[in-house]
Design a protein around this motif. Structure first.
Motif, mmCIF file in Angstrom:
data_model
loop_
_atom_site.group_PDB
_atom_site.id
_atom_site.type_symbol
_atom_site.label_atom_id
_atom_site.label_comp_id
_atom_site.label_asym_id
_atom_site.label_seq_id
_atom_site.Cartn_x
_atom_site.Cartn_y
_atom_site.Cartn_z
ATOM 1 N N THR A 169 0.902 11.853 -8.234
ATOM 2 C CA THR A 169 1.065 11.096 -6.993
ATOM 3 C C THR A 169 2.497 11.157 -6.475
ATOM 4 O O THR A 169 2.903 10.335 -5.662
ATOM 5 N N CYS A 170 3.271 12.139 -6.965
ATOM 6 C CA CYS A 170 4.660 12.258 -6.518
ATOM 7 C C CYS A 170 4.691 12.472 -5.003
ATOM 8 O O CYS A 170 4.000 13.349 -4.482
ATOM 9 N N PRO A 171 5.478 11.664 -4.307
ATOM 10 C CA PRO A 171 5.561 11.860 -2.847
ATOM 11 C C PRO A 171 6.334 13.139 -2.507
ATOM 12 O O PRO A 171 6.896 13.778 -3.387
ATOM 13 N N GLN A 184 4.753 3.764 0.465
ATOM 14 C CA GLN A 184 3.721 4.129 -0.499
ATOM 15 C C GLN A 184 2.382 4.375 0.190
ATOM 16 O O GLN A 184 1.992 3.657 1.101
ATOM 17 N N GLU A 244 -2.562 6.125 -2.833
ATOM 18 C CA GLU A 244 -2.631 6.519 -4.243
ATOM 19 C C GLU A 244 -1.546 5.839 -5.086
ATOM 20 O O GLU A 244 -1.451 6.057 -6.283
ATOM 21 N N HIS A 245 -0.711 5.022 -4.466
ATOM 22 C CA HIS A 245 0.430 4.400 -5.158
ATOM 23 C C HIS A 245 0.152 2.941 -5.494
ATOM 24 O O HIS A 245 -0.811 2.360 -4.983
ATOM 25 N N TYR A 284 9.112 2.463 -1.158
ATOM 26 C CA TYR A 284 9.583 2.821 -2.498
ATOM 27 C C TYR A 284 11.009 3.346 -2.395
ATOM 28 O O TYR A 284 11.421 3.847 -1.348
ATOM 29 N N THR A 295 6.749 9.709 -10.431
ATOM 30 C CA THR A 295 5.702 8.807 -9.999
ATOM 31 C C THR A 295 6.380 7.586 -9.398
ATOM 32 O O THR A 295 7.602 7.451 -9.482
ATOM 33 N N ILE A 296 5.611 6.715 -8.780
ATOM 34 C CA ILE A 296 6.182 5.472 -8.245
ATOM 35 C C ILE A 296 5.739 4.338 -9.148
ATOM 36 O O ILE A 296 4.563 4.218 -9.477
ATOM 37 N N ASN A 334 8.757 -0.489 -7.684
ATOM 38 C CA ASN A 334 8.542 0.305 -6.465
ATOM 39 C C ASN A 334 9.622 1.363 -6.296
ATOM 40 O O ASN A 334 10.253 1.489 -5.250
ATOM 41 N N ASN A 344 8.099 11.143 -14.817
ATOM 42 C CA ASN A 344 6.704 10.895 -15.173
ATOM 43 C C ASN A 344 6.276 11.738 -16.375
ATOM 44 O O ASN A 344 5.606 12.743 -16.205
#
Ligand code: NAD
Ligand code: ZN
Ligand code: ZN
Length: 228
Positions: free
Chosen positions: A93-95, A129, A132-133, A140, A175-176, A186, A191
């Protein structure tokens, strides 16, 4: 419910209904007996159904597997909670952000004095976010970017580089969540794929020498399904 239906589309490719030879063991997700209904059951039809995953053959209550899929994974893949077999291609889920790397011929990491070094840098910015976060719609933070990490430019180091690029493309690198170091919520965090962020020395335990590092990070990558 719609959330069960979306999980069924993905899981349906990998799970097989089991009607005979149900394990006498407990379901590894809910810890109740497989031959009794799941405690997640809400008396909807099928709450006592047992399924097995097609490659590793581990059995679970269907509803437990669906609940786990929807609460943990949300991607297009499923990882068996018993043996970590990955079904589908695991994504994280990395932005959005960027990854760059270059060779530094003058940097020689401890334990790899005969080699040049690969310097990786990750550029990530704060943002909002997504669904998926952990807290959709909230901001974040992105602390300490660009973050730089180092690999020896040997054969194994180059292999790690290639797989780290693959991992970043699959949104697995950050990840967040809550930073274990700072306690901040946040925020972007590493990860489960360890990076060596110290080029000289090992003051924070994230540097060289570490003769096991390349083997270890290859195992971490493999546990996310990132292999050659
Ligand atoms: P975290 O504390 O939630 O820990 C997640 C994982 O990252 C753990 O496995 C931990 O062992 C590992 N980790 C912790 N500190 C690390 C470090 N310095 N280098 C490499 N791995 C590390 O993760 P986080 O909040 O993302 O990072 C911890 C702290 O490290 C943060 O305060 C971050 O700002 C800082 N940091 C700064 C830089 C920089 O270039 N300024 C680079 C990397 C990390
Ligand atoms: Zn169960
Ligand atoms: Zn399994």
């Amino acid at each position: 419910t719609p959330f069960l239906r979306s999980g069924l589309e993905v899981l349906g490719r990998y799970m097989i209904d089991v009607t005979q030879n149900i394990d006498k063991n407990d379901c590894a997700i809910c810890c109740d007996k497989l031959n009794e209904p799941s405690s997640y059951g809400d008396n909807m039809s099928g709450s006592g159904d047992v399924v097995e995953l097609c490659f590793c053959k581990h059995q679970f209550h269907k509803l437990c597997l669906l609940t786990m899929y929807n609460s943990v994974h949300k991607g297009n893949s499923l990882q068996c909670p018993c043996c970590n077999t990955i079904y589908g291609e695991k994504t994280g889920t990395c932005p959005p952000g960027t990854m760059e790397w270059y060779i530094d011929k003058d940097l020689h990491l401890a334990g790899y004095e005969d080699y040049s070094s690969i310097c990786l840098s990750y550029h990530m910015s704060p943002g909002i976010q997504g669904p998926e976060h952990p807290h959709p719609g909230q901001r974040y933070k992105a602390r300490g970017f660009p973050r730089t990490a180092f690999l020896p430019d040997c054969n194994q180091g180059r292999k790690v580089l290639k797989l780290l690029i693959e991992a970043f493309g699959r949104r697995l690198t950050f990840t967040i969540g809550t930073s274990t170091t700072t306690g901040e919520q946040n925020t972007l965090t590493w990860n489960e794929i360890h990076h060596k962020t110290e080029s000289y020395g090992n003051a924070f335990g994230h540097g060289y020498p570490d003769p096991k590092y390349l083997d270890n990070v290859l195992m971490e990558l493999a546990s996310h399904g990132v292999v050659e």
